[in-house]
Design a protein around this motif. Sequence first.
Motif, PDB file in Angstrom:
ATOM      1  N   ASN A  48       0.820  -1.208   0.000  1.00  0.00           N
ATOM      2  CA  ASN A  48       0.000   0.000   0.000  1.00  0.00           C
ATOM      3  C   ASN A  48       0.858   1.264   0.000  1.00  0.00           C
ATOM      4  N   ASP A  51       1.905   2.301  -3.397  1.00  0.00           N
ATOM      5  CA  ASP A  51       0.842   3.012  -4.107  1.00  0.00           C
ATOM      6  C   ASP A  51       0.685   4.438  -3.586  1.00  0.00           C
ATOM      7  N   ALA A 120      -9.334   3.751  -6.600  1.00  0.00           N
ATOM      8  CA  ALA A 120      -8.305   3.572  -5.571  1.00  0.00           C
ATOM      9  C   ALA A 120      -8.899   3.119  -4.235  1.00  0.00           C
ATOM     10  N   SER A 145      -4.704   1.613 -11.601  1.00  0.00           N
ATOM     11  CA  SER A 145      -3.252   1.607 -11.425  1.00  0.00           C
ATOM     12  C   SER A 145      -2.861   2.250 -10.098  1.00  0.00           C
ATOM     13  N   ASP A 146      -3.726   3.127  -9.559  1.00  0.00           N
ATOM     14  CA  ASP A 146      -3.429   3.784  -8.278  1.00  0.00           C
ATOM     15  C   ASP A 146      -3.235   2.769  -7.149  1.00  0.00           C
ATOM     16  N   ALA A 147      -3.943   1.650  -7.215  1.00  0.00           N
ATOM     17  CA  ALA A 147      -3.897   0.658  -6.140  1.00  0.00           C
ATOM     18  C   ALA A 147      -3.302  -0.666  -6.609  1.00  0.00           C
ATOM     19  N   HIS A 149      -0.316  -2.214  -6.515  1.00  0.00           N
ATOM     20  CA  HIS A 149       0.468  -3.041  -5.583  1.00  0.00           C
ATOM     21  C   HIS A 149      -0.411  -3.586  -4.454  1.00  0.00           C
ATOM     22  N   SER A 150      -1.295  -2.742  -3.940  1.00  0.00           N
ATOM     23  CA  SER A 150      -2.180  -3.171  -2.846  1.00  0.00           C
ATOM     24  C   SER A 150      -3.074  -4.311  -3.302  1.00  0.00           C
TER      25      SER A 150
END
Length: 412
Positions: A48, A51, A120, A145-147, A149-150
């Motif tokens: 997180n 991001d 997100a 794409s904002d989130a 990795h989370s």
Amino acid sequence: MTDYQQIFKSVNSATRKLPVLTEENIVRTLQSLRAITLENIALILEANRLDLDKMDPNDPKYDRLLLTEERIKNICGEIAQVESLQSPLNRILESKTLQNGLDLQKISVPLGVLGIIYEARPNVTFDVFSLALKSGNGLILKGSSDAAHSNQAIISIIHQALESNNIPKEAYQLLPVERSATKALLEAVGYVDIIIPRGSQGLIDFVRQNAKVPVIETGAGIVHTYFDETADITKGKAIIHNAKTRRPSVCNSLDCLIIHQSRISELSELIEPLIKSSVKIFADERAFTKLEGKPGVEKASEEHFGTEFLSLQMSIKTVSGLTEALDHISEYSSKHSEAIISENQDNIDKFLKMVDAAAVYANASTAFTDGNQFGLGAEIGISTQKLHARGPMALNELTSYKWIIKGNGQVR
């Protein structure tokens, strides 16, 4: 190049196996998910943080993107609530025997494969999975794409829980962040049964205009609260402050305070808690004359009405009475959540009957529009339309029905 059709085909095939899962197996899987999640809080927070580092902290989406240890534990609490709820499947909705001897039953069944497109909000990944599994639905997730990795960290934990309980992980997939994945999902006719967008009005409009798969609209909230001529100011101060500041980045937060002109002399007192919380206020001309000089107060323009602020900003509209308040709400509402603060029962009754919204309140904060708060467990979203589901979409709203007919040789 990603073979989206193969992904959709795989999810659809695996989803056909879900209706025969036992309730015990589903509950055990959700318990595993909670345990694995709590063991991996550090991993989730690290993903997180990657991001969050890409986003401006002043962006209204930042708070939605943010995960903390407390928020993750709260998510696990919501999953536990879903575990405890009665299964929505195989309920007998109607039963009868015809004169020819045919036995008919109308029973609840899963919708099938759900396609969720969201911005997100990494908590959505947990929420919709727990609801989809409990209701026997497959799931295709398309996060932003904002989130990235989370969501990737969360789906890996979900897959661990599924594999440890012998449930096909192929039924629950996260698509790549590329825009081509969104287009493919919106056109996945024959593989996906319902598309549910969660995010801004722009996202919802895009999905509705481009989807070839049926869509249920959720999310966008342009929320009003009407403070009428009989309203209790102590109640009003608390309700308005809570509705605006509890969590301003979510869809049930207050966007426009409507005030009866006879109470305009008390407006300064009414919004005092908002001023202390650094809320920026766009006041119409009558309200501005009473608030001029107060910190954060500006004159409103037309663009400030009908705006979902998703931040510590709101507008104020002065009206001559209930009819004008209802007209203003009708013109600018997104049909999400609307409220009246009043001690006049006739006004309350008229407001509750005439306002066209998924959730309509009397003397309470709109912050309660939430599946968990309604005792439904986690939610897919707040439906603002009228077909199939309206308001918080939880387990029961993720089912359809079919007819079961049993005979003994009857022909027509």
